[in-house]
Design a protein around this motif. Structure first.
Motif, PDB file in Angstrom:
ATOM      1  N   ASN A  93       0.839  -1.194   0.000  1.00 60.10           N
ATOM      2  CA  ASN A  93       0.000   0.000   0.000  1.00 60.10           C
ATOM      3  C   ASN A  93       0.879   1.251   0.000  1.00 60.10           C
ATOM      4  O   ASN A  93       1.856   1.327   0.723  1.00 60.10           O
ATOM      5  CB  ASN A  93      -0.908   0.033   1.237  1.00 60.10           C
ATOM      6  N   GLY A  94       0.508   2.235  -0.783  1.00 59.84           N
ATOM      7  CA  GLY A  94       1.207   3.506  -0.770  1.00 59.84           C
ATOM      8  C   GLY A  94       0.683   4.409   0.336  1.00 59.84           C
ATOM      9  O   GLY A  94       1.300   5.408   0.671  1.00 59.84           O
ATOM     10  N   ASN A  95      -0.474   4.038   0.886  1.00 63.45           N
ATOM     11  CA  ASN A  95      -1.120   4.812   1.942  1.00 63.45           C
ATOM     12  C   ASN A  95      -1.316   3.947   3.173  1.00 63.45           C
ATOM     13  O   ASN A  95      -1.484   2.734   3.066  1.00 63.45           O
ATOM     14  CB  ASN A  95      -2.499   5.301   1.480  1.00 63.45           C
ATOM     15  N   ASP A  96      -1.304   4.595   4.337  1.00 61.53           N
ATOM     16  CA  ASP A  96      -1.665   3.882   5.568  1.00 61.53           C
ATOM     17  C   ASP A  96      -2.682   4.727   6.317  1.00 61.53           C
ATOM     18  O   ASP A  96      -2.736   5.948   6.157  1.00 61.53           O
ATOM     19  CB  ASP A  96      -0.439   3.584   6.442  1.00 61.53           C
ATOM     20  N   TYR A  97      -3.516   4.056   7.087  1.00 58.79           N
ATOM     21  CA  TYR A  97      -4.554   4.714   7.876  1.00 58.79           C
ATOM     22  C   TYR A  97      -4.495   4.154   9.287  1.00 58.79           C
ATOM     23  O   TYR A  97      -4.549   2.930   9.468  1.00 58.79           O
ATOM     24  CB  TYR A  97      -5.943   4.434   7.288  1.00 58.79           C
ATOM     25  N   ILE A  98      -4.366   5.033  10.265  1.00 58.10           N
ATOM     26  CA  ILE A  98      -4.341   4.574  11.649  1.00 58.10           C
ATOM     27  C   ILE A  98      -5.079   5.565  12.543  1.00 58.10           C
ATOM     28  O   ILE A  98      -5.171   6.755  12.238  1.00 58.10           O
ATOM     29  CB  ILE A  98      -2.899   4.361  12.185  1.00 58.10           C
ATOM     30  N   HIS A  99      -5.582   5.028  13.620  1.00 55.86           N
ATOM     31  CA  HIS A  99      -6.219   5.837  14.657  1.00 55.86           C
ATOM     32  C   HIS A  99      -5.364   5.656  15.905  1.00 55.86           C
ATOM     33  O   HIS A  99      -5.053   4.531  16.293  1.00 55.86           O
ATOM     34  CB  HIS A  99      -7.653   5.333  14.894  1.00 55.86           C
ATOM     35  N   PHE A 100      -4.936   6.760  16.510  1.00 53.52           N
ATOM     36  CA  PHE A 100      -4.129   6.667  17.721  1.00 53.52           C
ATOM     37  C   PHE A 100      -4.261   7.946  18.527  1.00 53.52           C
ATOM     38  O   PHE A 100      -4.976   8.872  18.142  1.00 53.52           O
ATOM     39  CB  PHE A 100      -2.653   6.370  17.385  1.00 53.52           C
ATOM     40  N   HIS A 101      -3.556   8.006  19.641  1.00 53.33           N
ATOM     41  CA  HIS A 101      -3.577   9.174  20.522  1.00 53.33           C
ATOM     42  C   HIS A 101      -2.280   9.961  20.344  1.00 53.33           C
ATOM     43  O   HIS A 101      -1.198   9.462  20.653  1.00 53.33           O
ATOM     44  CB  HIS A 101      -3.781   8.750  21.978  1.00 53.33           C
ATOM     45  N   LEU A 102      -2.426  11.168  19.806  1.00 53.64           N
ATOM     46  CA  LEU A 102      -1.318  12.056  19.506  1.00 53.64           C
ATOM     47  C   LEU A 102      -0.903  12.808  20.758  1.00 53.64           C
ATOM     48  O   LEU A 102      -1.729  13.427  21.424  1.00 53.64           O
ATOM     49  CB  LEU A 102      -1.758  13.057  18.426  1.00 53.64           C
ATOM     50  N   ASP A 114      -4.986   9.294  11.266  1.00 53.26           N
ATOM     51  CA  ASP A 114      -3.759   9.606  10.547  1.00 53.26           C
ATOM     52  C   ASP A 114      -3.839   8.922   9.191  1.00 53.26           C
ATOM     53  O   ASP A 114      -4.073   7.727   9.096  1.00 53.26           O
ATOM     54  CB  ASP A 114      -2.611   9.069  11.407  1.00 53.26           C
ATOM     55  N   HIS A 115      -3.684   9.706   8.131  1.00 50.98           N
ATOM     56  CA  HIS A 115      -3.631   9.168   6.773  1.00 50.98           C
ATOM     57  C   HIS A 115      -2.256   9.511   6.238  1.00 50.98           C
ATOM     58  O   HIS A 115      -1.953  10.676   5.993  1.00 50.98           O
ATOM     59  CB  HIS A 115      -4.729   9.785   5.907  1.00 50.98           C
ATOM     60  N   GLY A 116      -1.410   8.500   6.094  1.00 48.76           N
ATOM     61  CA  GLY A 116      -0.050   8.705   5.632  1.00 48.76           C
ATOM     62  C   GLY A 116       0.168   8.157   4.238  1.00 48.76           C
ATOM     63  O   GLY A 116      -0.495   7.211   3.812  1.00 48.76           O
ATOM     64  N   ARG A 117       1.103   8.774   3.532  1.00 55.20           N
ATOM     65  CA  ARG A 117       1.491   8.295   2.208  1.00 55.20           C
ATOM     66  C   ARG A 117       3.006   8.267   2.151  1.00 55.20           C
ATOM     67  O   ARG A 117       3.672   9.231   2.488  1.00 55.20           O
ATOM     68  CB  ARG A 117       0.945   9.219   1.123  1.00 55.20           C
ATOM     69  N   ILE A 118       3.537   7.142   1.702  1.00 61.58           N
ATOM     70  CA  ILE A 118       4.986   7.010   1.560  1.00 61.58           C
ATOM     71  C   ILE A 118       5.366   7.360   0.128  1.00 61.58           C
ATOM     72  O   ILE A 118       4.690   6.945  -0.821  1.00 61.58           O
ATOM     73  CB  ILE A 118       5.456   5.592   1.953  1.00 61.58           C
ATOM     74  N   VAL A 119       6.405   8.175  -0.016  1.00 57.39           N
ATOM     75  CA  VAL A 119       6.889   8.589  -1.333  1.00 57.39           C
ATOM     76  C   VAL A 119       8.410   8.622  -1.326  1.00 57.39           C
ATOM     77  O   VAL A 119       9.030   8.708  -0.270  1.00 57.39           O
ATOM     78  CB  VAL A 119       6.343   9.977  -1.757  1.00 57.39           C
ATOM     79  N   GLU A 120       8.973   8.559  -2.505  1.00 58.42           N
ATOM     80  CA  GLU A 120      10.414   8.676  -2.650  1.00 58.42           C
ATOM     81  C   GLU A 120      10.739  10.141  -2.896  1.00 58.42           C
ATOM     82  O   GLU A 120      10.191  10.766  -3.794  1.00 58.42           O
ATOM     83  CB  GLU A 120      10.895   7.823  -3.834  1.00 58.42           C
ATOM     84  N   ASN A 121      11.634  10.690  -2.082  1.00 58.06           N
ATOM     85  CA  ASN A 121      12.049  12.073  -2.212  1.00 58.06           C
ATOM     86  C   ASN A 121      13.502  12.088  -2.645  1.00 58.06           C
ATOM     87  O   ASN A 121      14.325  11.372  -2.072  1.00 58.06           O
ATOM     88  CB  ASN A 121      11.869  12.803  -0.868  1.00 58.06           C
TER      89      ASN A 121
END
Length: 148
Positions: A93-102, A114-121
């Protein structure tokens, strides 16, 4: 090419927005950090994130978190959350979705999605771009979706 005959004027327009414009006016809190299991260095947080999490500025965020994304996660959730992120990424997956306590600047916690996306920089290698939404705000605006 943009001025060749036959191309419409609409195609010739260029966006005149700088990163700062977008970062500060996008309706969402976000961070950018290194996508590495051993070194999750925080690179950037926009003003919306700093406000949501109660940090005065980037210096305070970096100082209180030791520039580590994992230090934003409630201690008892760290292993589970980090494992969930990497399981989603390792599954292709290029995206991840998680629920947590910030963890907020004052030591309190905010329930977030939290909706994260991994990319190459080019400069930093793999990085995560992460949007945060206040979980309680989501539930209050979409309560009918959560009640059934």
């Amino acid at each position: 090419m943009a001025y060749r005959e036959g191309l419409e004027l609409r195609a010739r327009k260029q966006l005149g927005f700088a990163f700062r414009d977008i970062s500060e006016h996008l309706p969402g809190a976000f961070i950018i950090y290194r996508a590495d299991k051993e070194d999750d260095e925080l690179f950037y947080a926009n003003q919306e994130f700093l406000h949501m999490a109660g940090y005065k500025d980037m210096d305070e965020l970096f100082r209180l978190t030791k520039k580590s994304f994992s230090n934003l996660i409630r201690e008892d959730e760290k292993k589970k959350i980090e494992a969930s992120i990497w399981k989603q990424i390792d599954n292709g997956n290029g995206n991840d979705y998680i629920h947590f306590h910030l963890r907020r600047a004052d030591g309190s916690y905010l329930s977030v999605l939290d909706h994260g996306r991994i990319v190459e920089n080019q400069q930093y290698g793999k990085v995560f771009y992460v949007l945060f939404m206040d979980w309680e705000d989501i539930k209050s605006h979409y309560s009918e979706k959560f009640s059934g």
